[in-house]
Design an enzyme around this catalytic site. Structure first.
Site, PDB file in Angstrom:
ATOM      1  N   ASP A 149      71.778 -59.335 -21.660  1.00 49.09           N
ATOM      2  CA  ASP A 149      71.641 -60.329 -20.613  1.00 49.09           C
ATOM      3  C   ASP A 149      73.117 -60.672 -20.246  1.00 49.09           C
ATOM      4  O   ASP A 149      73.849 -61.250 -20.800  1.00 49.09           O
ATOM      5  CB  ASP A 149      71.007 -61.326 -21.148  1.00 49.09           C
ATOM      6  CG  ASP A 149      69.358 -61.255 -20.984  1.00 49.09           C
ATOM      7  OD1 ASP A 149      69.152 -60.349 -21.111  1.00 49.09           O
ATOM      8  OD2 ASP A 149      68.714 -62.397 -20.977  1.00 49.09           O
ATOM      9  N   LYS A 212      68.190 -62.394 -13.206  1.00 48.33           N
ATOM     10  CA  LYS A 212      67.884 -63.453 -13.944  1.00 48.33           C
ATOM     11  C   LYS A 212      68.532 -64.649 -13.303  1.00 48.33           C
ATOM     12  O   LYS A 212      69.614 -64.538 -12.705  1.00 48.33           O
ATOM     13  CB  LYS A 212      68.368 -63.388 -15.353  1.00 48.33           C
ATOM     14  CG  LYS A 212      68.110 -64.505 -16.148  1.00 48.33           C
ATOM     15  CD  LYS A 212      68.483 -63.979 -17.741  1.00 48.33           C
ATOM     16  CE  LYS A 212      68.515 -65.236 -18.655  1.00 48.33           C
ATOM     17  NZ  LYS A 212      69.167 -64.823 -19.838  1.00 48.33           N
ATOM     18  N   LYS A 248      63.477 -62.481 -14.087  1.00 52.96           N
ATOM     19  CA  LYS A 248      63.438 -63.511 -15.022  1.00 52.96           C
ATOM     20  C   LYS A 248      64.021 -64.918 -14.598  1.00 52.96           C
ATOM     21  O   LYS A 248      65.400 -64.953 -14.705  1.00 52.96           O
ATOM     22  CB  LYS A 248      64.293 -62.884 -16.264  1.00 52.96           C
ATOM     23  CG  LYS A 248      64.431 -63.892 -17.629  1.00 52.96           C
ATOM     24  CD  LYS A 248      65.243 -63.318 -18.680  1.00 52.96           C
ATOM     25  CE  LYS A 248      65.569 -64.257 -19.682  1.00 52.96           C
ATOM     26  NZ  LYS A 248      66.222 -63.818 -20.836  1.00 52.96           N
TER      27      LYS A 248
END
Lengths: 312, 477
Positions: A149, A212, A248
């Site tokens: 991430d 995300k 996400k």
């Protein structure tokens, strides 16, 4: 878009023209649409389905300076068996932690089918040299992380240095090897929905496997209008390129009700192909327990207290 | 994972529909003098809901007399502040009984509970709250220091927003000191009758509000009654013209809110996703049973294909079916007559050469249903682009320049509303100035607020409702 996607060396001007040529987002309209979708009534079997889906889409997360191997081991145990009293409860999708704790999680999760996700690239601020960011990424991958991430450089984005952001995403993607890359836009710092749309495209053009919303360190985080705009970007990118990018939302999703609202957005914006841990994740820490309580209620018809779920 | 919403029907237990209703005259439900009973049905199931009365001329006369008496003896003598109290009380009761009203509206009208619950009832209450605020401030409304009411208002409202149109009519009339005789539409009388009960609950003096149910004949008796000082009508242009003829030379005042064929203009720099929502909301809200519906979509040619593709994709997600289900987007067509009209005009559209498209959409077996429908390849010369369909049918046309958009948008006998979609502020203002329509929405559509005047140009009507302008229909200086 052809010129942007096919050439590895898009110029700043080309990129800017492309990103600013994307359809604008009318904030009032986007908020109204998100609010309408949030009013969908999800009950009975539909709710049961989504609660289990939510559990299986969770990136169970701890991102504190105080994290210890013991804390991570506890989280892994919970991820593997969220409800010790109920074997039918699905396991989570991944455990999301800082890079230095990856070896602990890898060992703990071996054979479980649960991925190890590590935040990298000078998370959460992203304020470090590219070399440091890349090394951070390589370290996590070398330690066995399945997913990375990363955060984008919001300072570069807001000052219009789009090519720099794109280049960083590309380089981090390359450093990921076979690991999946989730690109965190930190939408709370991007301020406008137009920026959210542009940053989404930039991340996808750079090779993100997932986009995300947030680090969880900045508020507001995964709001419904932001999620809506990012899902629209994912949907449009798929229509334009055939590539299916995951999404996400992370930060601020604490209740089963919140999670259900996010799923409704997915169902009505991108379609059910995205209702899958392969293309959808929920970044959360406290959400899981509320899902478990709801799940227990649906099974027994009664609410149980918070001592009936675990606190790892 | 394949996901389907589980059925989420709103309970009907909150509503108590009587097997039959009388007329509401002088503060009480009374048996008709010369009226005949008829049935009102649930358009989603074709089940009979109740039996109501089609008021005859003697019934209308009785109601108008009651209204006159209440006007002379009570209502016109009350200080504005006291009238305001009654209106506030009614507004609060509407909120308290919101769920009951929403369910009843959906049963009788066929509209989705999502809309009756989130739009109709809250807006109806808002209109009473807003006008309650005006009741003691009329001297500051701009119609002179001591504006006066007209007297008895004869009000005829349509079936598309039964309770909301009642609120639009009754709230300003009462705030300004008039008394009313209201005739709801024959297919949707039930919320008006429940409103009568609310007037009783609010202790409104007898005769201030009278409700005479019925069809066109009852409406004609009311409009033509000598005792009526002011006629307010919302409905079709055809009936509006007949009313205009009937009041001509009588000294009665009239306000008319009639048909529309609104243009919804999408420029190539529009926020596309929100424009698509606005197009959907513009024409599929309330099954298209909206006089200001955006029934003509004007797309700039450079984005026509893109917008149309997005629109078709979006239509695929519309949920048609049980209006009481909280997840239903499109409910039933209000009556077999309206369904026949929509079918007829759609068939004409096809016969004239426009291409018809609907998403895969299963229609329930019982009830009156029509799928959301698009016509592409439409030109201004097609009847489907000229006539008001009053159903979920959208005609899609294209344009190349802003000037052409304005010309096409205004090329209609109507002028109730219009929509403009562009990120360019200067173009919004330029368009708003050029469009001959009472309301021009920018980057939105079908938004209503009691503070905002609403009404038409050309064959879309006379006068305004809502806002300070709307008071003029019930006041003279």
């Amino acid at each position: 878009m052809e010129t942007v996607t096919s050439s590895g060396t898009a110029t700043e001007g080309t990129l800017r023209r492309f990103l600013h040529g994307l359809p604008g987002v009318d904030q009032v309209g986007a908020e109204a649409r998100a609010a309408t979708l949030a009013s969908r009534s999800v009950k009975a079997e539909a709710k049961r389905q989504l609660i289990d889906l939510a559990i299986s889409c969770i990136d169970l997360t701890t991102l504190e300076g105080a994290d210890t191997p013991g804390k991570v081991r506890g989280l892994c145990a919970k991820g593997k068996r969220p409800d010790p009293a109920d074997e039918s409860c699905p396991k989570v999708a991944a455990i999301c932690i800082y890079g230095d704790l990856v070896p602990v999680a890898v060992e703990e999760l071996r054979g479980s089918g649960i991925n190890v996700a590590a935040v990298a690239t000078a998370f959460p601020s992203g304020r470090a040299s590219l070399q440091v960011k890349l090394q951070d990424t390589r370290d996590a991958v070398a330690a066995g992380a399945d997913e990375i991430d990363m955060v984008i450089d919001r300072g570069a984005f807001l000052s219009g240095r789009y090519a720099q952001v794109l280049d960083e995403v590309r380089q981090v993607k390359a450093a990921c090897g076979s690991a999946h890359l989730k690109v965190i836009l930190e939408t709370g710092e991007l301020a406008t929905l137009d920026n959210v749309r542009r940053a989404s495209w930039l991340a996808m053009l750079g090779g993100a496997d997932f986009i995300k919303t947030s680090t969880g360190k900045i508020s507001p985080a995964a709001t419904l209008p932001v999620a809506l705009v990012m899902l629209e970007a994912v949907r449009d990118f798929h229509a334009a390129t055939g590539r299916r990018i995951g999404f996400k939302p992370a930060g601020g999703i604490r209740t089963a009700k919140d999670a259900v609202k996010h799923f409704v957005l997915v169902h009505e914006t991108c379609g059910d192909d995205w209702l899958d841990p392969g293309y959808y994740r929920l970044g959360a820490s406290s959400l899981l327990n509320d899902l478990l309580l709801q799940r227990q209620r649906m099974a027994t018809g009664r609410y149980s207290g918070r001592d009936y779920v675990t606190v790892d | 994972m394949r996901f389907e919403y589980a059925p989420a029907p709103e309970s009907t237990a909150v509503v108590d529909v009587a097997p039959s209703y009388g007329l509401f005259v002088d503060g009480a439900f009374v048996d008709p003098v010369d009226g005949e009973p008829f049935k009102t049905v649930n358009p989603a199931t074709e089940e009979v809901l109740s039996e109501v009365v089609a008021g005859g001329p003697a019934d209308v006369d009785r109601a108008v007399r009651a209204a006159r008496r209440a006007y002379d003896e009570v209502w016109s003598r009350l200080p504005g502040r006291e009238r305001g109290k009654y209106l506030f009380r009614i507004a609060r009761i509407l909120q308290e009984r919101a769920r009951e009203l929403a369910v009843l509206e959906t049963l009788d009208n066929g509209k989705p509970i999502r809309e009756s619950r989130d739009v109709d009832v809250p807006l109806a209450a808002a209109h009473f709250f807003y006008h309650a605020g005006w009741a003691d401030k009329l001297a500051y409304a701009g119609f002179g220091p001591d504006p006066r009411p007209y007297g008895v208002a004869g009000q005829v409202i349509p079936w598309n927003f039964p309770l909301l149109m009642l609120a639009w009519k009754v709230a300003p009339a009462l705030a300004c000191g008039n008394t009313v005789v209201l005739k709801p539409a024959e297919t949707t009388p039930l919320t008006a009758l429940l409103f009568a009960e609310i007037c009783q609950q609010a202790d409104l003096p007898p005769g201030v509000v009278n409700i005479v149910t019925g069809a066109g004949g009852t409406g004609r008796s009311l409009v033509e009654h000598d005792g009526v000082d002011k006629v307010a009508f919302t409905g079709s242009t055809e009936v509006g013209k007949a009313i205009a003829r009937s009041v001509a030379g009588t000294g009665k005042r009239a306000s008319l809110e009639l048909g529309g064929k609104a243009a919804n203009v999408v420029f190539d720099d529009a926020p596309i996703d929100q424009a698509v929502e606005g197009i959907v909301n513009g024409i599929f809200f309330n099954q298209g049973h909206v006089c200001c519906a955006g029934s003509r979509l004007l797309l700039q040619e450079s984005v026509a294909e893109e917008v149309l593709a997005a629109l078709k994709r979006r239509l695929g997600t519309l949920r048609l079916g049980d209006p009481l289900d909280k997840n239903t987007d499109i409910g039933a067509i209000n009556s077999p007559a309206q369904l026949a009209r929509i079918r007829e005009l759609s068939d004409i559209g096809e016969a004239e050469g426009a291409q018809r498209w609907s998403p895969a959409c299963e229609l329930p077996e019982r009830g009156y249903w029509f799928p959301p429908t698009l016509f592409t390849g439409v030109s201004q010369a097609h009847r489907i682009a000229r006539e008001e369909v009053f159903g979920p049918v959208l005609s899609v046309l294209t344009f190349r320049t802003p000037a052409e958009a304005v010309e096409k948008a205004n090329n209609t006998p109507y002028g109730l509303s219009a929509g403009v979609w562009t990120e360019k502020g200067s173009r919004i203002l330029w368009m708003a100035d050029k469009l001959a329509a009472g309301v021009v929405w920018a980057n939105t559509f079908n938004r209503f607020d009691p503070t905002s005047p609403f009404g038409g140009y050309k064959e879309s009507g006379w006068g305004r409702e809502g806002g300070r302008h709307g008071l003029e229909a019930y006041l003279h200086g």
